[in-house]
Write a protein that holds these residues in place. Structure first.
Motif, PDB file in Angstrom:
ATOM      1  N   ASP A 206       0.853  -1.067  -0.047  1.00 13.92           N
ATOM      2  CA  ASP A 206       0.042   0.117   0.027  1.00 13.92           C
ATOM      3  C   ASP A 206       0.778   1.044   0.066  1.00 13.92           C
ATOM      4  OD1 ASP A 206      -2.218  -1.422   0.017  1.00 13.92           O
ATOM      5  OD2 ASP A 206      -2.806  -1.056   2.151  1.00 13.92           O
ATOM      6  N   ALA A 207       2.275   1.105   0.102  1.00 13.47           N
ATOM      7  CA  ALA A 207       2.999   2.173   0.315  1.00 13.47           C
ATOM      8  C   ALA A 207       3.199   3.033  -1.262  1.00 13.47           C
ATOM      9  CB  ALA A 207       4.363   1.789   1.001  1.00 13.47           C
ATOM     10  N   ALA A 208       3.458   4.169  -1.040  1.00 14.99           N
ATOM     11  CA  ALA A 208       3.433   5.101  -2.269  1.00 14.99           C
ATOM     12  C   ALA A 208       4.908   4.493  -2.964  1.00 14.99           C
ATOM     13  CB  ALA A 208       3.585   6.413  -2.034  1.00 14.99           C
ATOM     14  N   PHE A 209       5.955   4.331  -2.174  1.00 13.88           N
ATOM     15  CA  PHE A 209       7.055   3.848  -2.658  1.00 13.88           C
ATOM     16  C   PHE A 209       7.656   3.084  -1.413  1.00 13.88           C
ATOM     17  CE2 PHE A 209       7.926   8.126  -1.734  1.00 13.88           C
ATOM     18  CZ  PHE A 209       8.616   8.117  -0.453  1.00 13.88           C
TER      19      PHE A 209
ATOM     20  N   ALA B  32       9.799 -12.341  -3.231  1.00 15.26           N
ATOM     21  CA  ALA B  32       8.629 -12.504  -2.299  1.00 15.26           C
ATOM     22  C   ALA B  32       7.212 -11.934  -2.970  1.00 15.26           C
ATOM     23  CB  ALA B  32       8.875 -11.572  -0.911  1.00 15.26           C
ATOM     24  N   GLY B  33       7.467 -11.400  -4.074  1.00 19.10           N
ATOM     25  CA  GLY B  33       6.053 -10.960  -4.449  1.00 19.10           C
ATOM     26  C   GLY B  33       5.441  -9.633  -4.144  1.00 19.10           C
ATOM     27  N   LEU B  34       6.076  -8.893  -3.434  1.00 13.94           N
ATOM     28  CA  LEU B  34       5.730  -7.523  -3.076  1.00 13.94           C
ATOM     29  C   LEU B  34       5.129  -6.788  -4.379  1.00 13.94           C
ATOM     30  CD1 LEU B  34       8.283  -6.937  -0.039  1.00 13.94           C
ATOM     31  CD2 LEU B  34       5.909  -8.093  -0.082  1.00 13.94           C
ATOM     32  N   ALA B  35       4.277  -5.892  -4.098  1.00 11.49           N
ATOM     33  CA  ALA B  35       3.452  -5.252  -5.223  1.00 11.49           C
ATOM     34  C   ALA B  35       3.493  -3.792  -5.227  1.00 11.49           C
ATOM     35  CB  ALA B  35       2.464  -5.840  -5.604  1.00 11.49           C
ATOM     36  N   CYS B  36       4.548  -3.140  -4.341  1.00  7.37           N
ATOM     37  CA  CYS B  36       4.453  -1.642  -4.109  1.00  7.37           C
ATOM     38  C   CYS B  36       4.876  -1.035  -5.506  1.00  7.37           C
ATOM     39  CB  CYS B  36       5.626  -1.234  -3.094  1.00  7.37           C
ATOM     40  SG  CYS B  36       5.598   0.429  -3.026  1.00  7.37           S
ATOM     41  N   PRO B  37       4.095   0.008  -5.977  1.00  7.42           N
ATOM     42  CA  PRO B  37       4.234   0.592  -7.198  1.00  7.42           C
ATOM     43  C   PRO B  37       5.833   0.846  -7.493  1.00  7.42           C
ATOM     44  CG  PRO B  37       3.048   2.033  -6.025  1.00  7.42           C
ATOM     45  CD  PRO B  37       3.021   0.596  -5.096  1.00  7.42           C
ATOM     46  N   VAL B  38       6.513   1.286  -6.681  1.00  2.00           N
ATOM     47  CA  VAL B  38       7.882   1.817  -6.888  1.00  2.00           C
ATOM     48  C   VAL B  38       8.885   1.151  -5.828  1.00  2.00           C
ATOM     49  CG1 VAL B  38       9.464   3.673  -6.885  1.00  2.00           C
ATOM     50  CG2 VAL B  38       7.020   4.228  -7.731  1.00  2.00           C
ATOM     51  N   MET B  39       9.459   0.241  -6.308  1.00  2.00           N
ATOM     52  CA  MET B  39      10.552  -0.501  -5.584  1.00  2.00           C
ATOM     53  C   MET B  39      11.805  -0.315  -6.215  1.00  2.00           C
ATOM     54  SD  MET B  39       8.618  -3.907  -3.944  1.00  2.00           S
ATOM     55  CE  MET B  39       8.805  -4.802  -5.428  1.00  2.00           C
ATOM     56  N   GLU B  40      12.666   0.285  -5.595  1.00  2.00           N
ATOM     57  CA  GLU B  40      14.025   0.546  -6.321  1.00  2.00           C
ATOM     58  C   GLU B  40      15.085   0.605  -5.188  1.00  2.00           C
ATOM     59  OE1 GLU B  40      13.533   4.120  -8.320  1.00  2.00           O
ATOM     60  OE2 GLU B  40      12.032   3.376  -9.761  1.00  2.00           O
ATOM     61  N   PHE B  41      16.497   0.566  -5.724  1.00  2.00           N
ATOM     62  CA  PHE B  41      17.514   0.886  -4.883  1.00  2.00           C
ATOM     63  C   PHE B  41      17.432   2.462  -4.326  1.00  2.00           C
ATOM     64  CE2 PHE B  41      21.955   2.701  -4.792  1.00  2.00           C
ATOM     65  CZ  PHE B  41      22.330   1.791  -3.411  1.00  2.00           C
TER      66      PHE B  41
ATOM     67  N   LEU C  66       9.029  11.415  -3.981  1.00  2.00           N
ATOM     68  CA  LEU C  66       8.205  12.001  -2.955  1.00  2.00           C
ATOM     69  C   LEU C  66       7.407  13.231  -3.267  1.00  2.00           C
ATOM     70  CD1 LEU C  66       7.481  12.059   0.050  1.00  2.00           C
ATOM     71  CD2 LEU C  66       9.565  13.161   0.611  1.00  2.00           C
ATOM     72  N   ARG C  67       8.145  14.116  -4.034  1.00  2.00           N
ATOM     73  CA  ARG C  67       7.415  15.292  -4.485  1.00  2.00           C
ATOM     74  C   ARG C  67       6.072  15.236  -5.163  1.00  2.00           C
ATOM     75  NH1 ARG C  67      12.632  17.238  -5.516  1.00  2.00           N
ATOM     76  NH2 ARG C  67      12.247  16.801  -7.803  1.00  2.00           N
ATOM     77  N   THR C  68       5.976  14.071  -6.168  1.00  2.00           N
ATOM     78  CA  THR C  68       4.605  13.542  -6.591  1.00  2.00           C
ATOM     79  C   THR C  68       3.501  13.251  -5.500  1.00  2.00           C
ATOM     80  OG1 THR C  68       5.025  11.446  -6.819  1.00  2.00           O
ATOM     81  CG2 THR C  68       6.221  12.885  -8.500  1.00  2.00           C
ATOM     82  N   HIS C  69       3.846  12.864  -4.425  1.00  4.17           N
ATOM     83  CA  HIS C  69       2.759  12.425  -3.492  1.00  4.17           C
ATOM     84  C   HIS C  69       2.591  13.623  -2.286  1.00  4.17           C
ATOM     85  CE1 HIS C  69       3.290   8.568  -5.303  1.00  4.17           C
ATOM     86  NE2 HIS C  69       4.600   8.660  -4.971  1.00  4.17           N
ATOM     87  N   LEU C  70       3.035  14.926  -2.854  1.00  2.00           N
ATOM     88  CA  LEU C  70       2.829  16.009  -1.824  1.00  2.00           C
ATOM     89  C   LEU C  70       1.942  17.114  -2.572  1.00  2.00           C
ATOM     90  CD1 LEU C  70       6.346  16.320  -0.185  1.00  2.00           C
ATOM     91  CD2 LEU C  70       4.268  15.305   0.702  1.00  2.00           C
TER      92      LEU C  70
END
Length: 415
Positions: free
Chosen positions: A154-157, A172-181, A407-411
């Motif tokens: 459910d996280a934004a990233f 593990a099949g996690l499905a956060c829309p943004v998962m990055e280093f 982060l700015r896109t969610h503010l």
């Protein structure tokens, strides 16, 4: 996720704020975006302290005018004073009432860097009570339960501070829309206490650019020695006792060669409150006399601002813990990290940022020859080593910019 009525109203309120409308359709007063930073896990380790000011620096630098509220775990032992000196505009939510206000006022919850989803229950509380967005910044992940899976999805990233954790999340099949280093927040730690550092260095005749910082550690941090009501962990204590000599012998080998071949000094100092005693027992007390005379033992713990000011003045750093190398490299100083199986996968970040030849696995090293080789390279070609650091930090800063842009896109837009 099914939205409760409270969550729906909170999200509707957030939308109205973004559009510049009140509940009644009139223009809402313009205000800067507000971020609630959940961080500051403990003060017995300067790495845990450094996470928060590092992320704060990124927030303030990349989002001018942003209002940041810190929701801390522990900011005692001089940490709060350090934060207020460097970030006078910071709001700190130390009470339940202050946290309730932060839940009402802030637009976004940012979970700071750590060895896992440290404040999992608090992220869940934010999601349940506000319905507002949240993100997870620069953590290691090696396990996930049902609640953590739901929160991450459910996280934004979510940004992982090492690519081993990122690979685990995908497997593990996690499905956060943004998962990055995304680099550990401590890379941006730039608080300094130059006066304290210069005073100590002068007292011990440590010249700028002519000393090696060395940091020891045991396989498991012996928290039972520094935290009240923490019982002795017999199993971990046994592992520490079994391996402490073979681990530190490899570092001592590099120290001896460095002093004898360069004529420079060594500063033996701590990253956590147990390191002073460990350093005295496992390194200082077992050095040859001629090398011991050239080794300065720091017997008192310190805050990361004085540590950073010291690391900046060193030739290089050799550490068995992770966050002093991060702070050193973040401030331009070359650093070797010696890791082992009992640590998390965070050491992988040295490979991830292009400094893999400065990462040594003590479970695989037969002796200290490889560590010694790299330490002596620092002395032989200091500018080349610092150029390597600059190149690595260019990549780190690119990733920091990308994470802050996300982060700015969610503010809400600043009024």
């Amino acid at each position: 996720m099914t939205l409760h009525r409270r969550q729906f109203l909170a999200q509707l309120t957030g939308l109205c704020t973004t559009l510049g409308l009140s509940r009644f359709g009139s223009a809402a007063p313009a205000r800067p975006p507000r971020v609630l930073l959940r961080s500051s896990w403990q003060t017995v380790n300067i790495g845990d302290v450094a996470h928060s000011p590092g992320v704060m620096r990124l927030l303030y630098d990349h989002m001018p005018g942003v209002e940041v509220t810190l929701w801390p775990g522990n900011i005692g032992n001089g940490v709060e004073e350090m934060l207020r000196r460097n970030f006078p505009q910071l709001v700190i939510a130390k009470t339940a009432a202050a946290r309730r206000k932060a839940f009402e006022d802030c637009d976004f919850l940012l979970h700071g860097s750590g060895p896992y989803l440290v404040a999992q229950k608090h992220v869940a509380e934010w999601r349940e009570k506000t319905g507002k967005p949240y993100g997870i910044y620069g953590i290691t992940l090696s396990r996930v339960d049902d609640q953590a899976r739901s929160l991450i999805n459910d996280a934004a990233f979510i940004y992982f501070r090492d690519t081993i954790s990122l690979a685990f999340a995908k497997e593990a099949g996690l499905a956060c829309p943004v998962m990055e280093f995304g680099p550990d927040g401590a890379f941006a730690m730039d608080c300094r206490n130059d006066a304290a550092a210069e005073k100590f260095l002068e007292q011990h005749n440590l010249e700028d650019g002519r000393f090696l910082v060395v940091i020891p550690r045991l396989r498991y941090t012996p928290y039972w020695l520094i935290k009240k009501n923490r019982p002795l962990d017999q199993e971990r204590h046994a592992v520490n006792e079994k391996l402490k000599e073979s681990d530190h012998a490899k570092v001592r080998e590099a120290v001896v060669a460095f002093v004898r071949q360069t004529g420079m000094k060594v500063l033996l100092c701590p990253e956590d409150e147990t390191h002073m005693q460990i350093g005295r027992e496992m390194i200082l007390g077992r050095l040859p006399d001629d090398v011991r005379k050239q080794t300065v033992w720091r017997e008192n713990f310190w805050l990361p601002d004085e540590a950073v000011s010291t690391y900046r003045r060193a030739l290089a750093l050799l550490s068995m813990d992770m966050h002093s190398p991060i702070m050193a490299v973040g401030n331009g100083t070359p650093a070797i990290h010696c890791r082992f199986e009992e640590q998390t996968s965070k050491g992988q970040m040295w490979n991830d940022i292009g400094l893999g030849d400065w990462l040594f696995d003590l479970d695989k090293e037969d002796d200290g020859s490889g560590i010694t080789r790299e330490v002596l390279k620092f002395a032989a070609a200091p500018q080349m080593a610092r150029s390597r650091v600059a190149e690595a930090m260019q990549f780190v800063r690119q990733r920091q910019e990308a994470t802050m842009a996300e982060l700015r896109t969610h503010l809400p837009a600043k009024g």
